[in-house]
Design a protein around this motif. Structure first.
Motif, short mmCIF file in Angstrom:
data_model
loop_
_atom_site.label_atom_id
_atom_site.label_comp_id
_atom_site.label_asym_id
_atom_site.label_seq_id
_atom_site.Cartn_x
_atom_site.Cartn_y
_atom_site.Cartn_z
N MET A 1 1.92 -0.09 -9.75
CA MET A 1 0.89 0.14 -8.79
C MET A 1 0.49 2.09 -9.73
SD MET A 1 -0.26 -2.24 -7.35
CE MET A 1 0.08 -3.01 -8.41
N GLY B 1 5.87 -0.23 -7.00
CA GLY B 1 5.56 1.06 -6.65
C GLY B 1 4.58 1.48 -7.82
N GLN C 1 -5.60 -4.59 -4.45
CA GLN C 1 -4.41 -4.91 -5.16
C GLN C 1 -3.40 -5.47 -4.10
OE1 GLN C 1 -3.85 -0.90 -6.87
NE2 GLN C 1 -3.81 -1.86 -9.02
N ARG D 1 -0.62 8.68 -0.83
CA ARG D 1 0.67 9.14 -0.07
C ARG D 1 1.74 9.14 -0.86
NH1 ARG D 1 -0.71 9.32 6.58
NH2 ARG D 1 -2.87 9.66 6.42
N PRO D 2 2.33 10.35 -1.49
CA PRO D 2 3.13 10.51 -2.59
C PRO D 2 4.86 9.71 -1.36
CG PRO D 2 2.69 12.89 -2.20
CD PRO D 2 1.67 11.61 -1.62
N VAL D 3 5.06 9.27 -0.58
CA VAL D 3 5.96 9.13 0.48
C VAL D 3 6.11 7.11 0.59
CG1 VAL D 3 5.25 10.89 1.94
CG2 VAL D 3 4.38 8.94 2.32
N ASN D 4 7.20 7.60 0.55
CA ASN D 4 7.43 5.64 0.22
C ASN D 4 8.46 5.48 2.09
OD1 ASN D 4 7.81 5.88 -3.12
ND2 ASN D 4 6.10 4.05 -1.67
N PRO E 1 -6.08 7.66 2.42
CA PRO E 1 -4.89 5.81 2.86
C PRO E 1 -3.16 6.05 2.07
CG PRO E 1 -6.07 6.06 1.02
CD PRO E 1 -6.83 7.62 1.22
N PRO E 2 -2.83 4.73 2.73
CA PRO E 2 -1.24 5.28 2.65
C PRO E 2 -1.03 5.53 0.84
CG PRO E 2 -1.44 3.23 3.70
CD PRO E 2 -2.97 3.97 3.44
N HIS E 3 -2.05 4.35 0.13
CA HIS E 3 -1.45 4.00 -1.21
C HIS E 3 -2.16 5.53 -1.45
CE1 HIS E 3 -5.82 2.99 -1.34
NE2 HIS E 3 -5.78 3.51 -2.91
N ARG F 1 -6.28 -1.33 -1.36
CA ARG F 1 -6.67 -2.28 -0.55
C ARG F 1 -6.73 -3.65 -1.56
NH1 ARG F 1 -6.79 -1.54 4.49
NH2 ARG F 1 -6.92 1.44 4.07
N MET G 1 1.16 -1.15 0.20
CA MET G 1 -0.05 -0.26 0.17
C MET G 1 0.91 1.58 0.10
SD MET G 1 -3.14 -0.60 2.62
CE MET G 1 -3.17 -2.64 3.06
N ASP G 2 2.14 1.09 0.43
CA ASP G 2 2.98 2.38 0.56
C ASP G 2 3.50 2.17 -0.85
OD1 ASP G 2 5.01 4.20 2.30
OD2 ASP G 2 6.21 2.78 1.29
N LEU G 3 3.87 1.60 -2.08
CA LEU G 3 3.83 1.72 -2.82
C LEU G 3 2.96 1.66 -3.76
CD1 LEU G 3 6.56 -1.34 -2.31
CD2 LEU G 3 6.53 1.38 -2.89
N TYR G 4 1.59 2.06 -3.34
CA TYR G 4 0.63 2.54 -4.39
C TYR G 4 -0.46 1.50 -4.65
CZ TYR G 4 4.03 6.14 -3.95
OH TYR G 4 5.24 7.23 -4.11
N ALA G 5 -0.68 0.94 -4.08
CA ALA G 5 -1.53 -0.91 -3.87
C ALA G 5 -2.57 -0.13 -3.32
CB ALA G 5 -0.64 -2.09 -3.75
#
Lengths: 268, 362, 308
Positions: free
Chosen positions: B107, B104, A181, B80-83, B76-78, A179, A173-177
């Protein structure tokens, strides 16, 4: 290792283990051997033959057993698939849903079919179908199997899922997926060995079931266990031993698959 | 804020509670663009919670978080432009290294081919191109660490969050990675927020450090600042090694305090803002700023040597002062250093470099 | 917080918390309708009046429970005296299941322990060997046992061949046959949980006990057994509960004289001769017994946990 310095092993335990295995395997071995008996009598040995195997497929009872086998395997396949799908969703909610008040009741409900003795579940299911006026037959067997297969599919899936660190989904999710995905691309592949184990267990449990099926099956619809039971009631015949040996083969194949899957690791 | 540059992450009155338990008590922080910023504190101080709130894995009980002016605490985390570089790396075990690094980008909607190309470039940056087709389990800890870094950098985040990423590595590798991380940060110009409990690591790498304890911000400043001018006893004790002596403050004049040791000896020293006259306080003196000698010249303290320890680069002497307090003196084991070695039981005098002592409250 | 749980007691994983109600819905729907509701319905049926061709008449009656516990004479008009027929069947079932459990434990524990002390590679093979019979159809296993134990079956052939007996031993249709059948059906359930517990056991504790002058048997009794007790309790429940309600082993191996609860219940729903409310009542009593066993063992487990 010297028995003087070894504090772990106990003399005699090995003998008991061998005894345990003999008791477990002797009946199966005997039936397998006698299924190849050329004699029409089950007591006299007249040499090796595949006579009773061909009898299963061409003999007077072949139509009955063929239909029973089709029923058994199709019910097991559908029931195990549906139960596994339900178990995956339930495990995701229970293992990854945080703390919520429905968590324990859900776990209780899911494990209910293994808490309740099988004969009680059989009676309850029969009464239920009777009360709502549902005609007994293939469909009632299928529905009952789906319900009691759920915990068997659920437990291996839950065990596997609990072993998967939730930082994997967080990383996804941190890498933009999203829920969905994260579930499909990361959690599901990691859960796969548990899902396969759960499916196989549910499949074998459905194939194995006699008591509940015997209660909820209508007249004329038979599965392999009920057909075998009906036949055995009139005495053990050699063709039953041939069928038993073949089913034994199916079980060994399934347990081998399950064993391989448990060792299989999609991370290497 | 350093030089009034753009604010990358602005945390305003953020609070985090779990039921009865308060993990973070109203924290406000501004992290500058292009900064190597470290959250430092012992385990349980709330630093990881704060990091996870920025990443989006913990919701914010109260307060706001802005990322380059945009309010993000409800995203939600996905989105936010932070990793994040996770503490245990969280490399997807069923994917290859290349798939991990490209995840990433995929995605974010890039085609598989595009994602692969960029992932390949990132692997080159961390010098792991030859491992692209392997699975994470086949890599060493240090290599996994670099993959995690490449994966988090591949989508070019505005801010990179690092959650104790070096804690699983051995000492030598950790030192090498510290330098490499610092180098990559400068090269890419991305704002790094780094969480660690290792004060030496924080001092080595950071532009600025926020020292946290028990869910509160204790001090915010440059490494030099917090080492040389700790604001309170916790910071002085947590950052590096220090001698803490109980004293009574006599009077304060222009930031310089006159204080009395329990033995009656008087000393003058720099005082932190919160110190008031006629109160009990602590005198913090770094061991390397003390000098051992035979001369009773004031303002030296009389002491008896308990133990002398040889630690290679330094010689550490443990002493007992009059009236009981213990003190540690460290001298460098070099030609210029004070190599005088005292036997246990011997008497010595402890002298202070000018400005070495700092007066603190709890 | 460095790798630790951020709150006291830890926070459960919640990556899919927002979807949990949707995710739970299928399991709740299926299990409420097809397991929970039927059990509730069974309770209702046990308080209805029987119909003579099977099924029920929707009229409240405690007749089923009365029939179970009370002897009211030939014409059913005398005051209630305790009726022993059914209680005896239950009692015999409990006794049989208990015996099967003890027997399984006596063989299962050494087996599990032996397997758990093998090297990691051979251990997997031993577990595999124990698991295979568990995957084999229960009916087939019971039929195999029947075949083996027959008067003219291979076991008697062997005994006569070895000169141990002249006439075939009568094993089938005895309590012993039922015992063997139950034991054979559920033995893997005993071995696997104990194995899991012994595998987790830290053998340094055994060395420490030996170092402190404990004999091997004292070590087993004082150190190993308490440590693996949860596995033993789990194994005993997994054998006892299904044995209590077993149908196939008593039916195929026990014959008419060794009737157990399972057969009693089954008979009430067979053809037109049955008595549905009585069958439902007997099932309710069995269910209550099983839930009591589970409850007692759960509180027991909690107590030992609290004591540590």
């Amino acid at each position: 290792m010297s028995t003087v310095t070894d504090v772990r092993t106990y003399r005699g335990f090995f003998t008991v283990t061998v005894l345990c295995l003999v008791i477990l395997y002797a009946p199966l071995a005997v039936v397998t051997v006698y299924s190849f008996n050329a004699s029409a009598s089950i007591t006299v040995w007249e040499g090796l033959s595949l006579r009773w195997y061909s009898d299963v497929f061409t003999g007077p009872e072949s139509a009955k057993f063929k239909q029973a086998a089709i029923n058994s395997f199709s019910i097991a396949l559908i029931a195990a698939s549906v139960a596994t799908a339900i178990a995956v969703t339930a495990a995701t909610a229970i293992v990854r849903g945080g703390r919520f008040w429905l968590r324990l009741p859900s776990l209780g409900l899911i494990t209910l079919p293994i808490m309740v003795p099988e004969i009680v579940l059989a009676v309850a299911t029969l009464i239920f179908f009777n009360a709502i006026g549902f005609t007994r037959g293939y469909l009632t067997i299928l529905v009952a199997h789906i319900a009691f297969c759920i915990p068997f599919a659920y437990l291996p899936i839950q065990a596997r899922m609990q072993g998967i660190d939730d930082t994997y989904e967080q990383a996804a999710m941190d890498l933009y997926a999203s829920r969905a995905q994260a579930f499909r691309r990361v959690l599901l592949p990691l859960m796969m060995p548990g899902i396969i184990s759960g499916f196989l267990l549910a499949f074998i449990v459905s194939l194995d079931d006699f008591i509940i099926t015997n209660f909820v099956k209508g007249a004329g619809v038979e599965t392999l266990p009920t057909a075998i039971f009906g036949s055995v009631k009139q005495g053990i015949k050699p063709n039953i031993m041939a069928i038993s040996t073949m089913l034994l083969g199916v079980s060994v194949v399934m347990v081998t698959i399950s064993y391989v899957v448990s060792k299989w690791d999609n991370t290497k | 804020m350093a030089n009034g540059t753009t604010v990358a992450v602005d945390i305003r009155n953020a609070v985090k509670r779990y039921g009865e338990f308060t993990a973070l008590k109203t924290i406000s922080l501004g992290i500058a663009d292009n900064e190597f910023f470290t959250l430092l504190g012992p385990s349980g101080c709330g630093k990881t919670t704060l990091l996870r709130m920025i990443a989006g894995f913990e919701d914010v009980t109260a307060g706001e978080i802005f990322l380059y002016g945009e309010e993000i605490e409800t995203l939600p985390p996905h989105k936010r432009p932070v990793n994040t570089v996770f503490q245990n790396y969280a490399l997807f075990p069923h994917m290859t290294i290349l798939e991990n690094v490209g995840f990433g980008l995929e995605m974010l909607g890039q085609s598989k081919a595009q994602a692969r190309t960029r992932a390949g470039e990132m692997l080159e940056l961390v010098q792991l191109s030859q491992f692209a087709a392997r699975k994470p389990a086949q890599l060493s800890g240090g290599q996994q660490q670099r993959v995690a870094l490449a994966r988090a950098l591949a989508p070019s985040p505005k801010v990179l969050l690092l959650d104790e990423p070096l804690s699983a590595l051995d000492l030598k590798l950790r030192k090498a990675m510290q330098i490499e991380l610092k180098h990559i940060q400068r090269e890419t110009g991305i704002t790094f927020i780094f969480v660690t409990h290792d004060q030496e690591e924080a001092l080595t790498m950071s532009d600025r450090i926020a020292v946290m304890s028990a869910g509160e911000l204790q001090q915010l400043g440059s490494p030099r600042d917090i080492y040389e001018r700790p604001r309170n006893r916790f910071v002085a004790d947590f950052i590096g090694e220090t001698n803490l002596l109980d004293v009574t403050v006599d009077r304060i004049d222009g930031g310089i305090a006159e204080c009395v040791l329990d033995s009656g000896q008087r000393l003058s020293c720099e005082a932190a803002d919160s110190v008031a006259p006629d109160s009990r306080a602590h005198l913090s003196i770094r061991p390397e700023r003390l000098v051992l000698g035979h001369d009773p010249a004031a303002p030296a303290l009389k002491a008896q040597v308990r133990e002398t320890i040889f630690v290679g680069t330094d010689i550490t002497t443990l002493l007992t002062l009059e009236n009981g307090p213990e003190i540690t003196v460290r001298s460098s084991n070099s030609a210029r250093g004070n190599k005088r070695v005292f036997a246990p039981g011997a008497h010595a005098f402890v002298a202070m470099e000018p400005g070495a002592a700092r007066l603190l409250v709890d | 917080m460095a790798g630790g749980a951020p709150a006291p007691g830890g926070v459960a994983s919640q990556t899919f918390a927002s979807a949990r109600n949707w995710l739970l819905m299928p399991s709740w729907a299926v299990l409420l309708v097809f397991v929970a509701a039927p059990v509730a319905m069974m309770l209702v049926y046990s308080f209805l009046t029987k119909e003579f061709r099977g099924g029920v008449i929707w009229e409240f009656s405690t007749g089923a429970y009365d029939q179970f516990f009370c002897n009211r004479g030939l014409f059913g008009d005398e005051p209630c005296q305790i009726e022993w027929t059914y209680i005896n069947i239950f009692w015999r079932s409990i006794w049989q299941a208990g015996l099967a459990t003890v027997l399984s434990l006596l063989i299962g524990f050494p087996t599990a322990y032996f397997i758990a002390t093998r090297s990691e590679k051979t251990r997997a093979l031993w577990v595999f060997a124990i698991t295979i019979p568990y995957w084999v159809n229960l009916l087939i296993r019971t039929v195999s046992m029947k075949f083996l134990l027959r008067d003219q079956g291979p076991l008697n052939d062997l005994l006569i061949g070895l000169g141990l007996t002249e006439d075939p031993l009568r094993i089938i249709n005895t309590n012993l046959a039922v015992q063997l059948g139950l034991y054979y059906s559920y033995l893997p359930f005993m071995v696997l949980p104990i194995y899991a517990a012994v595998e987790r056991y830290n053998f340094t504790l055994s060395e420490a006990a030996a170092d402190l002058y404990a004999t091997k048997w004292a070590t087993l009794r004082r150190i190993v057994l308490p440590a693996v007790k949860p596995g033993i309790v789990a194994g005993c429940i997994l054998v006892f509960v299904p044995s209590l309600g077993a149908f196939l082993a008593p039916d195929l191996l026990g014959g008419a004289r060794n009737f157990m609860i399972g057969s009693l219940i089954e008979e009430q729903f067979k053809g037109n001769a049955g008595n549905w409310p009585f069958g439902a009542a007997a099932s309710m009593i069995l269910l209550t017994l099983v839930l009591l066993v589970l409850l007692v063992s759960a509180t027991q487990q909690r107590r030992t946990k609290g004591a540590v």
